[in-house]
Design a protein around this motif. Structure first.
Motif, PDB file in Angstrom:
ATOM      1  N   ARG A 187      -8.630  24.302 -16.256  1.00 50.78           N
ATOM      2  CA  ARG A 187      -7.699  24.805 -17.268  1.00 50.78           C
ATOM      3  C   ARG A 187      -6.337  24.142 -17.116  1.00 50.78           C
ATOM      4  N   LEU A 188      -5.878  24.010 -15.880  1.00 54.51           N
ATOM      5  CA  LEU A 188      -4.610  23.330 -15.628  1.00 54.51           C
ATOM      6  C   LEU A 188      -4.706  21.845 -15.943  1.00 54.51           C
ATOM      7  N   ALA A 189      -5.834  21.227 -15.580  1.00 49.82           N
ATOM      8  CA  ALA A 189      -6.008  19.794 -15.826  1.00 49.82           C
ATOM      9  C   ALA A 189      -6.038  19.479 -17.316  1.00 49.82           C
ATOM     10  N   PHE A 190      -6.720  20.319 -18.098  1.00 47.93           N
ATOM     11  CA  PHE A 190      -6.792  20.090 -19.546  1.00 47.93           C
ATOM     12  C   PHE A 190      -5.439  20.314 -20.217  1.00 47.93           C
ATOM     13  N   PHE A 191      -4.661  21.248 -19.677  1.00 45.63           N
ATOM     14  CA  PHE A 191      -3.374  21.578 -20.296  1.00 45.63           C
ATOM     15  C   PHE A 191      -2.254  20.636 -19.840  1.00 45.63           C
ATOM     16  N   ALA A 192      -2.440  19.964 -18.718  1.00 45.56           N
ATOM     17  CA  ALA A 192      -1.373  19.143 -18.133  1.00 45.56           C
ATOM     18  C   ALA A 192      -0.788  18.102 -19.080  1.00 45.56           C
ATOM     19  N   PRO A 193      -1.582  17.380 -19.892  1.00 41.83           N
ATOM     20  CA  PRO A 193      -0.964  16.391 -20.796  1.00 41.83           C
ATOM     21  C   PRO A 193       0.060  16.975 -21.748  1.00 41.83           C
ATOM     22  N   TYR A 194      -0.066  18.262 -22.099  1.00 46.48           N
ATOM     23  CA  TYR A 194       0.900  18.877 -23.002  1.00 46.48           C
ATOM     24  C   TYR A 194       2.281  18.967 -22.357  1.00 46.48           C
ATOM     25  N   ALA A 195       2.319  18.981 -21.016  1.00 46.35           N
ATOM     26  CA  ALA A 195       3.600  19.022 -20.304  1.00 46.35           C
ATOM     27  C   ALA A 195       4.328  17.687 -20.349  1.00 46.35           C
ATOM     28  N   VAL A 229      -1.753  11.558 -29.847  1.00 45.99           N
ATOM     29  CA  VAL A 229      -1.515  12.936 -30.292  1.00 45.99           C
ATOM     30  C   VAL A 229      -2.635  13.853 -29.802  1.00 45.99           C
ATOM     31  N   THR A 230      -3.870  13.390 -29.891  1.00 50.60           N
ATOM     32  CA  THR A 230      -5.002  14.196 -29.421  1.00 50.60           C
ATOM     33  C   THR A 230      -4.899  14.449 -27.925  1.00 50.60           C
ATOM     34  N   TRP A 231      -4.573  13.403 -27.161  1.00 50.52           N
ATOM     35  CA  TRP A 231      -4.465  13.535 -25.701  1.00 50.52           C
ATOM     36  C   TRP A 231      -3.396  14.551 -25.308  1.00 50.52           C
ATOM     37  N   VAL A 232      -2.289  14.568 -26.052  1.00 49.22           N
ATOM     38  CA  VAL A 232      -1.180  15.461 -25.712  1.00 49.22           C
ATOM     39  C   VAL A 232      -1.486  16.900 -26.101  1.00 49.22           C
ATOM     40  N   TYR A 233      -2.034  17.122 -27.297  1.00 56.03           N
ATOM     41  CA  TYR A 233      -2.094  18.465 -27.865  1.00 56.03           C
ATOM     42  C   TYR A 233      -3.443  19.154 -27.751  1.00 56.03           C
ATOM     43  N   VAL A 234      -4.478  18.472 -27.282  1.00 59.99           N
ATOM     44  CA  VAL A 234      -5.780  19.130 -27.206  1.00 59.99           C
ATOM     45  C   VAL A 234      -5.754  20.274 -26.189  1.00 59.99           C
ATOM     46  N   GLY A 235      -5.010  20.123 -25.101  1.00 65.16           N
ATOM     47  CA  GLY A 235      -4.923  21.185 -24.103  1.00 65.16           C
ATOM     48  C   GLY A 235      -4.182  22.406 -24.619  1.00 65.16           C
ATOM     49  N   TYR A 236      -3.159  22.184 -25.430  1.00 67.01           N
ATOM     50  CA  TYR A 236      -2.403  23.296 -26.031  1.00 67.01           C
ATOM     51  C   TYR A 236      -3.298  24.117 -26.950  1.00 67.01           C
ATOM     52  N   ASN A 237      -4.048  23.441 -27.810  1.00 67.75           N
ATOM     53  CA  ASN A 237      -4.961  24.141 -28.714  1.00 67.75           C
ATOM     54  C   ASN A 237      -6.101  24.800 -27.947  1.00 67.75           C
ATOM     55  N   MET A 238      -6.572  24.133 -26.901  1.00 70.41           N
ATOM     56  CA  MET A 238      -7.624  24.710 -26.062  1.00 70.41           C
ATOM     57  C   MET A 238      -7.177  26.033 -25.459  1.00 70.41           C
ATOM     58  N   LEU A 239      -5.912  26.109 -25.026  1.00 69.07           N
ATOM     59  CA  LEU A 239      -5.414  27.331 -24.402  1.00 69.07           C
ATOM     60  C   LEU A 239      -5.364  28.488 -25.393  1.00 69.07           C
ATOM     61  N   ILE A 240      -5.001  28.210 -26.640  1.00 72.00           N
ATOM     62  CA  ILE A 240      -4.981  29.260 -27.669  1.00 72.00           C
ATOM     63  C   ILE A 240      -6.399  29.780 -27.931  1.00 72.00           C
ATOM     64  N   ILE A 241      -7.349  28.856 -28.058  1.00 76.89           N
ATOM     65  CA  ILE A 241      -8.740  29.259 -28.307  1.00 76.89           C
ATOM     66  C   ILE A 241      -9.315  29.989 -27.096  1.00 76.89           C
TER      67      ILE A 241
END
Length: 298
Positions: A118-126, A170-182
């Motif tokens: 979860r942290l690894a997938f979200f990290a690019p958004y940081a 854009v996908t690399w940066v924001y996919v983790g953000y959207n994943m966290l909402i879902i």
């Protein structure tokens, strides 16, 4: 009886005062940093510049809808809107699809180490968008990329591919953000539903497709609306990619067109473009929201 009425009235007044106390700070910031800029942009869009004589000073006068007529006659601006709409039609479904798959994997009992992933997938958004664009720009550059086997055979910064290279960033940066909402929506589903499905003999794939995905549709709609708004506001990534590719012009996206127009400077025309873009974003987002709500209700 009269005393009870007075007590209730006093409590109502106290309740309104408490609401005002908590709402005033937010309301003040909302008016100052949201409503005032919008109203000022609308005001600027109604002005035009005139000169008194050949060498006279330039003065701003009320021009009515002059700037809006110029916007609708501005072909590069509408071409940039068409470009980002094509970008969104391809990139947004892919990004949300990947985010949904990652969220389902994190929610699956078969996956171990969900906290780490979860942290690894979200990290690019940081990573700030500008830094991410610079990093990927170097990876795409034939003379700088460590992946020369790819960049030497495919020019990822050419006019045909640069839009999709930006889409990858854009996908690399924001996919983790959207994943966290879902994923948050998945965590809110009662466990009793899963237990009942298992008792009926449903496996993990059946539970995912028949229960989880239908129940997270509101989260998918929310992330979809956010993604549509972000697509039409695309600025940082193409602005950075101007340093790497000649294919990214000053009118590549609507926001880049507005930025370059304001830099001329032509503030009034840029303000009119901003108003038109805001209205287009609202109409598109509202239409998508209504269509998804209608389909969900059916």
């Amino acid at each position: 009886m009269a005393r009870d009425t007075a007590v209730k009235a006093s409590r109502a007044v106290s309740h309104r005062k408490a609401l005002a106390f908590f709402l005033i700070p937010f309301g003040s910031l909302f008016v100052l940093f949201y409503l005032v800029p919008i109203l000022y942009a609308i005001y600027q869009s109604l002005l035009t510049v005139e000169r008194e004589g050949t060498f006279g000073p330039a003065v701003q006068v009320f021009g009515g809808l002059t700037q809006y007529i110029a916007v609708f006659q501005n072909e590069p601006f509408w071409a940039s809107i068409g470009r980002v709409l094509l970008f969104g039609v391809v990139q947004v479904p892919i990004m949300l699809g990947v985010a949904l798959v990652l969220a389902l994997l994190l929610d699956s009992p078969l996956v171990r180490g969900s906290k780490f992933f979860r942290l690894a997938f979200f990290a690019p958004y940081a990573v700030p968008s500008v830094i991410a664009a610079i990093m990927w720009g170097f990876l795409y550059s034939p003379n700088l990329s460590p992946f020369t086997a790819v960049t030497s055979s495919v020019d990822l910064l050419s006019a045909e591919t640069v839009l999709w290279s930006i889409a990858n960033v854009v996908t690399w940066v924001y996919v983790g953000y959207n994943m966290l909402i879902i994923y948050s929506a998945l965590l809110s589903i009662p466990q009793e539903i899963y237990e009942a499905a298992r008792l009926d003999g449903a496996g993990q794939f059946r539970i995912a497709f028949a229960i989880k995905i239908p129940l997270v549709v509101p989260a998918l709609v929310l992330t979809g609306i956010f993604s549509i708004i972000g697509t039409l506001q695309l600025l940082a990534e193409p602005q950075v990619f101007q340093s790497f590719s000649n294919a990214v012009t000053s009118t590549f996206t609507p926001n880049l067109t507005i930025y370059s127009t304001a830099s001329v400077p032509n503030i009034s025309l840029a303000a009119a473009m901003s108003v038109v873009l805001a209205l287009a974003t609202f109409v598109l987002s509202f239409t998508v929201l209504k269509l998804t709500q209608r389909r969900t209700a059916q």
